[in-house]
Design a protein around this motif. Structure first.
Motif, PDB file in Angstrom:
ATOM      1  N   GLY A 122       0.822  -1.208   0.000  1.00 19.65           N
ATOM      2  CA  GLY A 122       0.000   0.000   0.000  1.00 19.65           C
ATOM      3  C   GLY A 122       0.852   1.251   0.000  1.00 19.65           C
ATOM      4  N   THR A 123       0.183   2.383  -0.017  1.00 17.67           N
ATOM      5  CA  THR A 123       0.850   3.680  -0.057  1.00 17.67           C
ATOM      6  C   THR A 123       0.341   4.571   1.065  1.00 17.67           C
ATOM      7  OG1 THR A 123      -0.814   4.547  -1.590  1.00 17.67           O
ATOM      8  CG2 THR A 123       1.166   3.560  -2.551  1.00 17.67           C
ATOM      9  N   VAL A 124       1.191   5.500   1.465  1.00 19.16           N
ATOM     10  CA  VAL A 124       0.844   6.523   2.449  1.00 19.16           C
ATOM     11  C   VAL A 124       1.346   7.856   1.916  1.00 19.16           C
ATOM     12  CG1 VAL A 124       1.087   7.336   4.822  1.00 19.16           C
ATOM     13  CG2 VAL A 124       1.005   4.879   4.352  1.00 19.16           C
ATOM     14  N   ASP A 125       0.450   8.850   1.869  1.00 20.69           N
ATOM     15  CA  ASP A 125       0.814  10.174   1.392  1.00 20.69           C
ATOM     16  C   ASP A 125       1.138  11.087   2.569  1.00 20.69           C
ATOM     17  OD1 ASP A 125       0.362   9.386  -1.220  1.00 20.69           O
ATOM     18  OD2 ASP A 125      -1.727  10.057  -1.206  1.00 20.69           O
ATOM     19  N   ALA A 126       2.072  11.979   2.350  1.00 28.86           N
ATOM     20  CA  ALA A 126       2.403  13.021   3.329  1.00 28.86           C
ATOM     21  C   ALA A 126       2.091  14.367   2.687  1.00 28.86           C
ATOM     22  CB  ALA A 126       3.875  12.947   3.735  1.00 28.86           C
ATOM     23  N   TYR A 127       1.408  15.227   3.440  1.00 30.80           N
ATOM     24  CA  TYR A 127       0.934  16.481   2.863  1.00 30.80           C
ATOM     25  C   TYR A 127       1.097  17.627   3.858  1.00 30.80           C
ATOM     26  CZ  TYR A 127      -3.186  15.760   5.794  1.00 30.80           C
ATOM     27  OH  TYR A 127      -4.014  15.553   6.863  1.00 30.80           O
ATOM     28  N   VAL A 128       1.055  18.848   3.329  1.00 34.07           N
ATOM     29  CA  VAL A 128       1.067  20.074   4.133  1.00 34.07           C
ATOM     30  C   VAL A 128      -0.245  20.793   3.871  1.00 34.07           C
ATOM     31  CG1 VAL A 128       2.193  22.296   4.547  1.00 34.07           C
ATOM     32  CG2 VAL A 128       3.573  20.253   4.072  1.00 34.07           C
ATOM     33  N   ASP A 129      -0.960  21.104   4.946  1.00 35.11           N
ATOM     34  CA  ASP A 129      -2.260  21.760   4.827  1.00 35.11           C
ATOM     35  C   ASP A 129      -2.047  23.262   4.693  1.00 35.11           C
ATOM     36  OD1 ASP A 129      -4.867  22.498   4.824  1.00 35.11           O
ATOM     37  OD2 ASP A 129      -5.409  21.569   6.736  1.00 35.11           O
ATOM     38  N   LEU A 130      -2.044  23.745   3.457  1.00 33.43           N
ATOM     39  CA  LEU A 130      -1.840  25.171   3.216  1.00 33.43           C
ATOM     40  C   LEU A 130      -3.058  26.000   3.585  1.00 33.43           C
ATOM     41  CD1 LEU A 130      -0.016  24.957  -0.249  1.00 33.43           C
ATOM     42  CD2 LEU A 130       0.994  25.133   2.041  1.00 33.43           C
ATOM     43  N   GLY A 131      -4.194  25.336   3.810  1.00 35.27           N
ATOM     44  CA  GLY A 131      -5.380  26.072   4.219  1.00 35.27           C
ATOM     45  C   GLY A 131      -5.282  26.639   5.627  1.00 35.27           C
ATOM     46  N   LYS A 132      -4.329  26.180   6.413  1.00 32.24           N
ATOM     47  CA  LYS A 132      -4.146  26.680   7.773  1.00 32.24           C
ATOM     48  C   LYS A 132      -3.163  27.847   7.847  1.00 32.24           C
ATOM     49  CE  LYS A 132      -5.275  22.308  10.041  1.00 32.24           C
ATOM     50  NZ  LYS A 132      -4.819  21.260  10.985  1.00 32.24           N
ATOM     51  N   VAL A 133      -2.649  28.261   6.707  1.00 36.66           N
ATOM     52  CA  VAL A 133      -1.700  29.382   6.682  1.00 36.66           C
ATOM     53  C   VAL A 133      -2.496  30.690   6.677  1.00 36.66           C
ATOM     54  CG1 VAL A 133       0.179  30.484   5.410  1.00 36.66           C
ATOM     55  CG2 VAL A 133      -0.012  27.969   5.453  1.00 36.66           C
ATOM     56  N   LEU A 146       0.552  12.823   7.860  1.00 36.98           N
ATOM     57  CA  LEU A 146       0.426  11.593   7.094  1.00 36.98           C
ATOM     58  C   LEU A 146      -1.044  11.300   6.807  1.00 36.98           C
ATOM     59  CD1 LEU A 146       2.970   9.243   8.923  1.00 36.98           C
ATOM     60  CD2 LEU A 146       3.280  10.414   6.737  1.00 36.98           C
ATOM     61  N   GLY A 147      -1.331  10.903   5.591  1.00 32.77           N
ATOM     62  CA  GLY A 147      -2.678  10.492   5.247  1.00 32.77           C
ATOM     63  C   GLY A 147      -2.932   9.056   5.690  1.00 32.77           C
ATOM     64  N   LYS A 148      -4.126   8.579   5.416  1.00 29.83           N
ATOM     65  CA  LYS A 148      -4.472   7.217   5.783  1.00 29.83           C
ATOM     66  C   LYS A 148      -3.830   6.230   4.816  1.00 29.83           C
ATOM     67  CE  LYS A 148      -8.956   8.381   7.836  1.00 29.83           C
ATOM     68  NZ  LYS A 148     -10.425   8.122   7.786  1.00 29.83           N
ATOM     69  N   PRO A 149      -3.321   5.124   5.325  1.00 34.33           N
ATOM     70  CA  PRO A 149      -2.744   4.118   4.421  1.00 34.33           C
ATOM     71  C   PRO A 149      -3.805   3.564   3.482  1.00 34.33           C
ATOM     72  CG  PRO A 149      -2.100   3.713   6.705  1.00 34.33           C
ATOM     73  CD  PRO A 149      -3.171   4.753   6.746  1.00 34.33           C
ATOM     74  N   ALA A 150      -3.425   3.399   2.228  1.00 36.60           N
ATOM     75  CA  ALA A 150      -4.324   2.863   1.202  1.00 36.60           C
ATOM     76  C   ALA A 150      -3.747   1.547   0.703  1.00 36.60           C
ATOM     77  CB  ALA A 150      -4.492   3.852   0.049  1.00 36.60           C
ATOM     78  N   LEU A 151      -4.483   0.458   0.940  1.00 41.36           N
ATOM     79  CA  LEU A 151      -4.031  -0.858   0.515  1.00 41.36           C
ATOM     80  C   LEU A 151      -4.313  -1.042  -0.975  1.00 41.36           C
ATOM     81  CD1 LEU A 151      -2.733  -3.222   2.079  1.00 41.36           C
ATOM     82  CD2 LEU A 151      -4.991  -4.298   2.135  1.00 41.36           C
ATOM     83  N   ASP A 152      -3.321  -1.521  -1.696  1.00 44.60           N
ATOM     84  CA  ASP A 152      -3.452  -1.738  -3.135  1.00 44.60           C
ATOM     85  C   ASP A 152      -3.895  -3.181  -3.385  1.00 44.60           C
ATOM     86  OD1 ASP A 152      -3.326  -1.855  -5.847  1.00 44.60           O
ATOM     87  OD2 ASP A 152      -1.245  -1.198  -6.029  1.00 44.60           O
TER      88      ASP A 152
END
Length: 226
Positions: A108-119, A142-148
């Motif tokens: 699976g995959t896990v995404d990492a993101y920055v919430d620019l809406g909080k700036v 970290l986002g939720k793990p997504a199983l492939d």
């Protein structure tokens, strides 16, 4: 003088009722025959194709329920793989009678993101000459793990006799929900221990610096706060 006598009819015997234990034994034999027949079909591809089933997709169209505006910047994505070895035993019973063990490969995959809406406005500072800018961003998440499902599969399944019999009458035989949940859990834990968050913040910094440099800023400083 002779007297005619009719021959006596043989006495008819009523059929004996099958005892209860014989009925139970017969049912067990029938179940075992069905199980072994399934194994034979799996070993003979020709017979399996002859008795094969056809799949028809009669699903209705997908309906759009809502649309949400995204303000986060997906800066990094990690690919993970874990081997799950899940065993369930029953007390006072051997594994051949009751118990399951599943070996499952979860990818699976896990995404990492920055919430620019909080700036907010207070997080962006620009000098009077518009050549220097300072940005304060929230830390990456970290986002939720997504199983492939295309890269995840069961390597082996071992089941006791009672579990095999139960699968014959189950709506979801040999369900893999338990091992899939464990795979998602282990992938999420591995993502926390990885450098995914640090990589996401580095990529976000590079993206913003490149964007502001193209707009004429010569000095761009990006910091992260809790």
């Amino acid at each position: 003088m002779t007297t005619d006598t009719k021959p006596e009819k043989p006495a008819t015997r009523l059929p004996r009722r099958m005892p209860g234990w014989a009925k139970v034994l017969t049912a067990v034999v029938v179940v075992l025959v069905v199980m072994f027949a399934g194994i034979r079909l799996s070993l003979l591809p020709g017979l399996r194709d002859f008795f094969g089933t056809e799949t028809h997709d009669r699903s209705g169209p997908a309906l759009l329920e809502s649309i949400q505006d995204m303000s986060r910047y997906d800066a990094a994505s990690g690919n993970f793989q874990v081997v799950v070895d899940l065993e369930k035993d029953a007390k006072y019973l051997p594994d051949a009678i009751r118990g399951t063990r599943t070996l499952y490969v979860g990818a699976g995959t896990v995404d990492a993101y920055v919430d620019l809406g909080k700036v907010g406005d207070q997080d962006v500072t620009v000098d009077d000459d518009r050549t220097s800018a300072t940005l304060r961003l929230p830390h990456a998440l970290l986002g939720k793990p997504a199983l492939d499902p295309d890269r995840s599969y069961a390597v082996s399944k071992q089941r006791g006799l009672f579990d095999r019999l139960g699968d014959l009458f189950s709506d979801n035989p040999s369900g893999e929900q338990a091992v899939q949940k464990l795979a998602v859990k282990h992938i999420g834990e591995a993502a926390k221990e990885s450098e995914l968050i640090a990589r996401a913040e580095t990529n976000t910094t590079d993206m913003l610096q490149g964007l502001l440099h193209s707009l004429g800023f010569t000095e761009v400083k990006v910091t992260y706060h809790a």
